[in-house]
Write a protein that holds these residues in place. Structure first.
Motif, PDB file in Angstrom:
ATOM      1  N   VAL A  63       3.721   7.824   0.005  1.00 53.63           N
ATOM      2  CA  VAL A  63       4.770   8.492  -0.789  1.00 53.63           C
ATOM      3  C   VAL A  63       5.727   7.465  -1.396  1.00 53.63           C
ATOM      4  CG1 VAL A  63       6.809   9.998  -0.589  1.00 53.63           C
ATOM      5  CG2 VAL A  63       4.632  10.685   0.450  1.00 53.63           C
ATOM      6  N   SER A  64       6.052   6.437  -0.622  1.00 52.35           N
ATOM      7  CA  SER A  64       7.037   5.462  -1.115  1.00 52.35           C
ATOM      8  C   SER A  64       6.379   4.312  -1.885  1.00 52.35           C
ATOM      9  CB  SER A  64       7.851   4.919   0.049  1.00 52.35           C
ATOM     10  OG  SER A  64       6.957   4.469   1.041  1.00 52.35           O
ATOM     11  N   GLY A  65       5.051   4.365  -2.023  1.00 56.10           N
ATOM     12  CA  GLY A  65       4.381   3.340  -2.827  1.00 56.10           C
ATOM     13  C   GLY A  65       3.849   2.166  -2.033  1.00 56.10           C
ATOM     14  N   LYS A  66       4.057   2.160  -0.717  1.00 54.86           N
ATOM     15  CA  LYS A  66       3.534   1.054   0.103  1.00 54.86           C
ATOM     16  C   LYS A  66       3.032   1.597   1.429  1.00 54.86           C
ATOM     17  CE  LYS A  66       3.970  -3.684   1.166  1.00 54.86           C
ATOM     18  NZ  LYS A  66       2.537  -3.861   1.109  1.00 54.86           N
ATOM     19  N   PHE A  67       1.798   1.204   1.791  1.00 58.10           N
ATOM     20  CA  PHE A  67       1.238   1.619   3.083  1.00 58.10           C
ATOM     21  C   PHE A  67       1.897   0.835   4.209  1.00 58.10           C
ATOM     22  CE2 PHE A  67      -2.305   2.370   0.094  1.00 58.10           C
ATOM     23  CZ  PHE A  67      -2.733   3.643   0.465  1.00 58.10           C
TER      24      PHE A  67
END
Ligand code: GLY
Ligand code: MN
Ligand code: MN
Length: 430
Positions: free
Chosen positions: A281-285
């Motif tokens: 969701v925030s763009g980083k795993f």
């Protein structure tokens, strides 16, 4: 028509193949789906039965196709019955197929109005011994509703008790499982529209976005590309919802740190695509999310490479299970004892990966194909491993659509849809 139909030559070829498999002196009947009521005068949008569509291209309610290779008169070997259109109907509902347009679409020369059906059918019944009925024998079917086809069969048995009956379904299961080049192009088009939708939401997803807002973005992109919409109920599952295999509520807000699993895809010209992507969701795993993601991606790559002519669906799934077991051990989710003690009927990996890896794809999302028969070139399959971890609050599934080749690895119809974790992260930040 919103979509580009296949050429009449395709439908002619398919009918020819079907008729070659019929017994002598037999006649096959295929009905449209009903228009399903909601209440009062409301109805659900019409969705054509895939078999009459496959054999004719007719995407209209109240249509009947009759195939009768041994008919006394050549004009009765293929007959299409359509709801009569006229100026009044055209004003209220828009143009329905005229006889001429229907012939051009389907390659069927004999088109009658539906009101002539009983009379013509009675005449044809005296020329044949066997009726081929089209019952639903799909391995996953669980239909309670009596369809238009079911009603027809019931009535036909009452009216013609001395005729023998035979099944169309096994013939269709075989024919539909091997896709013609034109069909693969329709599925490719569905995949390409799905790609447009996915790229759109990569730019849209961020903490605070609601799952239904993502659904709306996808619907917008699909419709503007001449799709009728989702090929199946979209699953847009953030956080813990990603562990619910058939989650379709799509009513939660995406939170920072969560994964978002989307099993969403467009249809095109009544052909399905079937995609799953899982994105942060925030763009980083997180490192743990990434480790699980990489494991699923490796299983997917290896499973894909195993899809070859001659392979049996059951043994393929057993092999994929072994690969998944190795990954789950590496992730610390299973240990060697779990595997040594496992019940072969319920292997240990199924705790984390409880669904199948592949199904046929085509006019139906879970398409026709007899699973006891070996795989063959031009079958289209999904490849969709997943690992589900309710205790850790996330699940990962990745799903592409591939075409089996005579030689070598399958062709991936979704090869342009980003899946590498680095690519996903980069696109979400750009
Ligand atoms: N979207 C349904 C499935 O993946 O089988
Ligand atoms: Mn899917
Ligand atoms: Mn699938």
């Amino acid at each position: 028509m919103k979509y580009k139909s296949l050429p009449a030559s395709f439908y002619q070829q398919v009918r020819k193949q079907f008729m070659q498999k019929m017994k002598p002196q037999s006649l096959a009947i295929f009905n449209s789906n009903d228009v399903y009521p909601i209440s009062a005068d409301s109805t659900l949008p019409f969705a054509q039965h895939r078999d009459i569509f496959y054999l004719s291209g007719v995407d209209q309610e109240e249509s009947i196709l009759v195939l009768f290779p041994d008919a006394y008169e050549a004009k009765h070997r293929e007959i299409l019955f359509l709801r009569e259109t006229n100026a009044h109907i055209a004003v209220w509902e828009g143009a329905k197929l005229s006889k001429k347009a229907a012939s051009a679409l389907t390659g069927i020369e004999t088109v009658y109005w539906l009101k002539d059906f009983d009379r013509v059918f009675q005449e044809l019944s005296t020329q044949c011994e066997t009726f081929y009925f089209n019952t639903n024998e799909h391995y996953r079917q669980a239909v309670e509703t009596e369809t238009r086809e079911d009603r027809f069969i019931k009535q036909c048995k009452l009216n013609y008790p001395a005729h023998q009956v035979a099944k169309s379904n096994p013939i269709l299961q075989q024919l539909r499982s091997i896709k013609a080049e034109e069909e693969i192009q329709q599925i490719q088009q569905a995949c390409d529209i799905t790609e447009e939708g996915f790229r759109r939401i990569l730019d849209f997803v961020r903490p605070g976005v609601w799952e239904f807002e993502i659904e709306a973005e996808l619907a917008h992109e699909f419709l503007r590309n001449r799709s009728k919409g989702f090929a199946y109920q979209p699953i847009i599952a953030s956080g813990k919802n990603s562990n619910v295999l058939h989650y379709t509520d799509n009513n939660q807000q995406c939170q920072s740190g969560d994964l978002l699993l989307m099993d969403v895809a467009a249809e095109y010209g009544n052909y399905s695509s079937d995609m799953t992507r899982t994105i942060p969701v925030s763009g980083k795993f997180s490192p743990r999310q990434r480790a699980v993601y990489d494991a699923v991606l490796r299983v997917k790559k290896q499973a894909t490479a195993m899809l070859k002519p001659g392979v049996l669906w059951k043994s393929y799934h057993e092999e994929v299970g072994k690969i998944m077991t190795g990954e789950l051990i590496d992730l610390g989710l299973l240990d060697k004892a779990d595997v040594q003690n496992e019940d072969p009927k319920m292997p240990a990996y199924k705790k984390y990966f409880m669904h199948g890896t592949s199904h046929h794809l085509g006019l139906d999302t879970h398409d026709y194909g007899l699973l006891h028969l070996p795989m063959a070139a031009n079958m289209v399959f999904t490849v969709e491993p997943g690992i589900y971890l309710p205790e850790e609050g996330f699940g990962v599934r990745l799903e592409d659509n591939v075409v089996i080749q005579e030689q070598g690895e399958p062709i991936n119809l979704m090869k342009n849809i980003p899946i590498a974790p680095e690519a996903i992260e980069e696109l979400m930040h750009s």
